[in-house]
Design a protein around this motif. Structure first.
Motif, PDB file in Angstrom:
ATOM      1  N   ALA A 122       0.856  -1.180   0.000  1.00 52.07           N
ATOM      2  CA  ALA A 122       0.000   0.000   0.000  1.00 52.07           C
ATOM      3  C   ALA A 122       0.895   1.235   0.000  1.00 52.07           C
ATOM      4  N   ALA A 123       0.799   2.026  -1.057  1.00 58.29           N
ATOM      5  CA  ALA A 123       1.668   3.192  -1.197  1.00 58.29           C
ATOM      6  C   ALA A 123       0.850   4.392  -1.677  1.00 58.29           C
ATOM      7  N   HIS A 124       1.422   5.179  -2.591  1.00 57.14           N
ATOM      8  CA  HIS A 124       0.871   6.485  -2.920  1.00 57.14           C
ATOM      9  C   HIS A 124       0.806   6.686  -4.433  1.00 57.14           C
ATOM     10  N   GLU A 125       0.039   7.702  -4.850  1.00 53.70           N
ATOM     11  CA  GLU A 125      -0.133   7.928  -6.284  1.00 53.70           C
ATOM     12  C   GLU A 125       1.192   8.142  -7.001  1.00 53.70           C
ATOM     13  N   GLY A 126       1.988   9.108  -6.529  1.00 51.06           N
ATOM     14  CA  GLY A 126       3.226   9.417  -7.218  1.00 51.06           C
ATOM     15  C   GLY A 126       4.188   8.250  -7.233  1.00 51.06           C
ATOM     16  N   ILE A 127       4.361   7.598  -6.092  1.00 46.06           N
ATOM     17  CA  ILE A 127       5.260   6.451  -5.996  1.00 46.06           C
ATOM     18  C   ILE A 127       4.773   5.312  -6.885  1.00 46.06           C
ATOM     19  N   ASN A 128       3.476   5.058  -6.899  1.00 43.54           N
ATOM     20  CA  ASN A 128       2.946   3.999  -7.762  1.00 43.54           C
ATOM     21  C   ASN A 128       3.170   4.311  -9.232  1.00 43.54           C
ATOM     22  N   ARG A 129       2.963   5.556  -9.618  1.00 42.70           N
ATOM     23  CA  ARG A 129       3.215   5.951 -11.009  1.00 42.70           C
ATOM     24  C   ARG A 129       4.665   5.682 -11.389  1.00 42.70           C
TER      25      ARG A 129
END
Length: 252
Positions: free
Chosen positions: A164-171
């Protein structure tokens, strides 16, 4: 090395973004604007629970989050849908925290922030580009996030992991995986939308290290699914981008 059944060297990561949050909420105001403290809203909790139900049949060997409340809560809701005797301990990997943002230059309204952020990921592939003025260099964020995934893939005794992470990191991670997991994927970051509590699925084929040293390395990454939202599979009515929705007065 533990691998997916039926394969010789494949591992799977379910990469999630946290559920809906309110970046203008009382928690952030009390913390002087520190977004690391923001929790899930009731809507975000419902979104995370929907993801948990969708993944209830998946047995996770390991579960990881970035450690801030919104990713910890998201992962916890997903794991709560797992059988109690099969639920892994939730681990913290601090290098998966969101890309550190810079200054908004005294912009205070939701509309002004949304306008400034609307196309910001488009610059990620430019040399030295940062997340807003004074923010983290995108290439540095990519380096730390990819470093976490590479380390995790090198560790034994698992084949299926929740992150479970974040929008920017996932992108950043999706862009890296899309370009073969051996080169910078920052030029692809702009194409990967990440809605709240979405699920991405990436498989990694692992092979012995080419130099003959002990351990494995990534042969290829296979993106199996992107931005799946179990609370609204076909995105009906979700007409705003994720960034637009974050700063909208009424969450989608």
């Amino acid at each position: 090395m533990t691998v997916l059944p039926g394969t010789t060297g494949r591992r799977r990561i379910y990469l999630m973004r946290h559920g809906h949050v309110d970046y203008f909420g009382k928690e952030i105001q009390a913390a002087g604007g520190d977004t690391k403290v923001v929790p899930l809203t009731p809507l975000g909790q419902d979104q995370a629970r929907a993801a948990g139900l969708a993944l209830a049949h998946v047995r996770f060997d390991r579960a990881v989050c970035s450690g801030v409340p919104r990713t910890f809560q998201t992962a916890t809701h997903v794991l709560d849908a797992q059988p109690a005797d099969q639920r892994p301990v939730l681990e913290i990997q601090g290098d998966l925290v969101e890309i550190h943002g810079g200054s908004f230059h005294n912009i205070k309204s939701r509309a002004e922030i949304a306008a400034q952020m609307a196309f910001h990921f488009e610059v990620a592939g430019e040399p030295g580009a940062t997340m807003l003025k004074g923010g983290e260099v995108f290439a540095d964020a990519e380096r730390r996030a990819v470093g976490v995934i590479t380390r995790l893939l090198a560790e034994p005794d698992w084949h299926t992991m929740l992150i479970a992470a974040h929008e920017g990191i996932n992108r950043v991670l999706l862009g890296w995986a899309a370009l073969g997991a051996k080169a910078s994927g920052l030029r692809a970051v702009q194409a990967f939308e990440q809605d709240p509590a979405c699920i991405n699925l990436i498989d990694f084929d692992m092979v012995p290290r080419e130099d003959g040293s002990p351990g494995t390395e990534i042969q290829r990454a296979i993106i199996k699914a992107v931005n799946v939202t179990p609370y609204n599979y076909v995105k009906h009515g979700m007409n705003m981008t994720s960034l637009e929705a974050i700063f909208a007065k009424t969450p989608r």
